[in-house]
Design a protein around this motif. Structure first.
Motif: not given
Length: 125
Positions: A58, A62-63, A67, A124
């Motif tokens: 998770k 989110h990098h 993403a 995002w």
């Protein structure tokens, strides 16, 4: 003997109808889906390994680069699905006229754009 054949054909200057562009992009999105299959399998494997690897995944997802890859993958999936439905309907005899084929092509484009925006907001957010 003189023939009037083209000497040089610049493919980049050809104007394809929107129906042809949708068909070509449908094939390209299939290639993108195939090439991203290792990433999808890795994400699935990592998410199912353990609760700790799921938590680490998770964070990794989110990098921004990952993403963005996921956004491309999901957008390509949405386009491929919508264009595939369009092709299936045409195989069944629906929307084969020029006017309806052009209309369904534009519907696929608009729906894909809407899906891309919604997926971007979801990834995002």
């Amino acid at each position: 003997m003189t023939t009037q054949r083209p000497v040089f054909l610049d493919i980049l200057k050809l104007r394809f109808p929107v129906m042809a562009m949708i068909s070509i992009c449908h094939r390209l999105s299939g290639i993108v889906l195939f090439l991203m299959l290792p990433l999808v399998l890795y994400l699935l494997s990592a998410s199912l390994a353990s609760p700790q690897s799921f938590a680490a995944l998770k964070v990794w997802v989110h990098h921004p680069g990952i993403a963005f890859l996921l956004w491309i993958l999901l957008t390509a999936t949405a386009f491929h699905l919508l264009a595939g439905f369009r092709h299936l309907l045409m195989d069944c005899g629906l929307g084969e006229s020029l006017k309806s084929a052009r209309l369904t092509s534009y519907i696929v484009l608009v729906a894909t754009f809407a899906c891309a925006v919604l997926l971007g907001v979801w990834l995002w957010a």
